[in-house]
Design a protein around this motif. Structure first.
Motif, PDB file in Angstrom:
ATOM      1  N   ARG A 164       0.827  -1.243   0.093  1.00  0.00           N
ATOM      2  CA  ARG A 164       0.085  -0.123  -0.024  1.00  0.00           C
ATOM      3  C   ARG A 164       0.917   1.304   0.198  1.00  0.00           C
ATOM      4  NH1 ARG A 164      -5.727   0.125   2.474  1.00  0.00           N
ATOM      5  NH2 ARG A 164      -6.510  -2.082   2.232  1.00  0.00           N
ATOM      6  N   LYS A 165       1.988   1.166   0.731  1.00  0.00           N
ATOM      7  CA  LYS A 165       3.081   2.201   0.623  1.00  0.00           C
ATOM      8  C   LYS A 165       3.444   2.793  -0.714  1.00  0.00           C
ATOM      9  CE  LYS A 165       4.761   1.380   5.553  1.00  0.00           C
ATOM     10  NZ  LYS A 165       5.856   1.022   6.323  1.00  0.00           N
ATOM     11  N   ASP A 166       3.570   1.668  -1.615  1.00  0.00           N
ATOM     12  CA  ASP A 166       4.107   1.974  -2.948  1.00  0.00           C
ATOM     13  C   ASP A 166       2.759   2.665  -4.112  1.00  0.00           C
ATOM     14  OD1 ASP A 166       6.519   0.994  -2.298  1.00  0.00           O
ATOM     15  OD2 ASP A 166       5.452  -0.914  -2.853  1.00  0.00           O
ATOM     16  N   VAL A 167       1.694   2.484  -3.340  1.00  0.00           N
ATOM     17  CA  VAL A 167       0.493   3.127  -4.266  1.00  0.00           C
ATOM     18  C   VAL A 167       0.026   4.458  -3.613  1.00  0.00           C
ATOM     19  CG1 VAL A 167      -1.600   2.679  -5.262  1.00  0.00           C
ATOM     20  CG2 VAL A 167       0.050   0.679  -4.968  1.00  0.00           C
ATOM     21  N   GLU A 168      -0.159   5.447  -4.523  1.00  0.00           N
ATOM     22  CA  GLU A 168      -0.745   6.786  -4.031  1.00  0.00           C
ATOM     23  C   GLU A 168      -2.193   7.042  -4.486  1.00  0.00           C
ATOM     24  OE1 GLU A 168       0.074  11.548  -4.283  1.00  0.00           O
ATOM     25  OE2 GLU A 168       1.607  10.158  -4.987  1.00  0.00           O
ATOM     26  N   ARG A 169      -3.109   7.093  -4.081  1.00  0.00           N
ATOM     27  CA  ARG A 169      -4.576   7.101  -4.413  1.00  0.00           C
ATOM     28  C   ARG A 169      -4.960   8.756  -4.785  1.00  0.00           C
ATOM     29  NH1 ARG A 169      -9.364   4.687  -3.622  1.00  0.00           N
ATOM     30  NH2 ARG A 169      -8.431   3.123  -2.176  1.00  0.00           N
ATOM     31  N   VAL A 170      -5.194   9.086  -6.162  1.00  0.00           N
ATOM     32  CA  VAL A 170      -5.462  10.116  -6.622  1.00  0.00           C
ATOM     33  C   VAL A 170      -6.965  10.461  -6.522  1.00  0.00           C
ATOM     34  CG1 VAL A 170      -5.323  11.372  -8.800  1.00  0.00           C
ATOM     35  CG2 VAL A 170      -3.397   9.725  -8.400  1.00  0.00           C
ATOM     36  N   TYR A 171      -7.311  11.737  -6.247  1.00  0.00           N
ATOM     37  CA  TYR A 171      -8.586  12.098  -5.790  1.00  0.00           C
ATOM     38  C   TYR A 171      -8.819  13.287  -6.884  1.00  0.00           C
ATOM     39  CZ  TYR A 171      -8.200   9.736  -1.495  1.00  0.00           C
ATOM     40  OH  TYR A 171      -8.180   8.729  -0.398  1.00  0.00           O
TER      41      TYR A 171
END
Length: 407
Positions: free
Chosen positions: A10-17
């Motif tokens: 999860r730390k390698d993935v950034e959620r885009v809003y």
């Protein structure tokens, strides 16, 4: 074998809003139909090339006479069949000598401008030899090699025929060195009557472009109006009008020209009337088909509902929406008109002397094709380039005006 694949956490993935406003932003600027047509057209390299060729031909027809001091009808029988590039012999710093294929001697200045044809002081026909006096120097032209080459060619000995020199030139007993120079007086050479080829090509370009303009005008004014009325009215009127089109299209164009020549005589007027009376047929068929399709759509029904007249519906709705087909058909039929005019002039049914056309230039050059190929190459090249230019432009417009090809 060790597995080197990295495990994604999860730390390698950034959620885009995205906000509601950002999700509705337009990703590229909105373009109108004609802006999109221009964008697609500019991406077509062949269409751009065709446009450049057409512009250059127009400039050549308008300003071509600035490249020469001659005109298209003046004859100089002492300067017949002079090529654009000369194999000259240097007599001194300011004088060059040139021998043409008819074994006539010409003098040129140091830059390559023709001065005059020199008359022989003595000629020995048995020895096939001519003697000249040029500036106090004795010039001997021996063309006995031409007879040897012709005899070897007749006997089938092509090796000997190609190795024999057609003539030899000696100045005061010495053989000068040959050098190639451009013809500065007649930049594209002369024809069999000593007329400047460049001036005649310019005049021929004007004739061809004038014919293209007249054919385009006839197609647009007659074909669009005729086909639009037939398609809009439909029914019995459409049936009668299209049968007239069928009758006009079945009569060969050559027969039209021959009949008009009997009544009016040969000339550019006859060609213009013949093309103008025939070339609107294809346009009428194309426009009729488009109008039959467009008039069934909802916006035409809406225009009728609010009381728009048939003339307004035709001029404001039907023809503008068929404009893409009209433009493409016009562009594709222009090279056909140019080629037809050249063909009619080539077979003697078009432009008459002393006027020049690319077709008449090609016809005049046939007799000396082996000896003077440039006389046929130049008008043929002009015809091919012009036809290719309009074909490239027509293909590019067809692709650009098709909304289905939008990317």
């Amino acid at each position: 074998m060790e597995n080197t694949a990295k495990h994604i956490t999860r730390k390698d993935v950034e959620r885009v809003y995205f906000t509601n406003k950002e999700s509705q932003d337009i990703t590229r600027p909105s373009l109108t139909y004609w802006q999109d047509v221009r964008r697609r057209f500019m991406k077509n390299k062949l269409a751009i090339l065709g446009s450049v060729i057409i512009v250059l031909m127009v400039l050549f027809a308008v300003f071509g006479y600035a490249l020469t001091t001659q005109n298209y009808y003046s004859q100089d029988l002492t300067m017949t069949n002079i090529p654009p590039r000369l194999e000259a012999y240097r007599m001194d710093e300011d004088t060059l000598l040139y021998v043409n294929s008819e074994y006539s001697l010409y003098t040129l200045d140091g830059s390559g401008k023709l001065k005059e044809r020199v008359e022989a002081e003595d000629e020995n026909k048995m020895m096939r030899e001519k003697v000249y006096d040029v500036g106090g120097k004795k010039v001997v032209l021996n063309y006995s090699g031409a007879a040897k080459a012709a005899k070897a060619r007749k006997d089938g000995d092509m090796k000997l025929a190609n190795s024999v020199e057609n003539f030899t030139l000696k100045i005061d007993g010495k053989t000068p060195e040959m050098e190639k120079v451009w013809n500065k007086t007649y930049r594209l050479g002369t024809d069999y009557l000593g007329r400047d080829m460049l001036a005649r090509l310019v005049y021929g370009a004007r004739i061809s472009l004038l014919v293209a303009l007249i054919a385009t005008f006839a197609q647009f004014c007659i074909g669009v109006l005729y086909g639009g009325i037939a398609g809009y009215l439909g029914g019995r009127v459409d049936n009668i009008m299209m049968r007239i089109v069928d009758i006009v299209s079945t009569v060969p164009l050559t027969l039209y020209v021959v009949l008009l020549m009997v009544v009016m005589g040969p000339g550019i007027k006859t060609i213009i009337i013949a093309l103008g009376s025939v070339y609107w047929v294809d346009m009428a068929r194309q426009v009729r088909g488009q109008v039959l399709n467009i008039k069934q759509q909802e916006f035409v029904l809406a225009a009728r509902t609010i009381g728009a007249s048939g003339k307004r519906i035709m001029l404001k709705h039907l023809i503008p929406n068929a404009m893409s087909t009209i433009i493409v058909t016009l562009t594709m039929n222009i090279p056909s008109a140019i080629f037809t005019e050249s063909f009619l002039s080539f077979i003697g049914l078009g432009i008459s002397a002393p006027a020049a056309s690319w077709g008449t230039l090609a016809s005049d050059a046939l007799g000396g094709l082996r000896s003077y190929p440039y006389q046929l190459l130049l008008p043929s090249l002009c015809i091919c380039l012009t036809v290719l230019g309009f074909n490239f432009l027509g293909d590019g417009l067809r692709d650009a005006l098709d909304p289905k090809l939008r990317k």
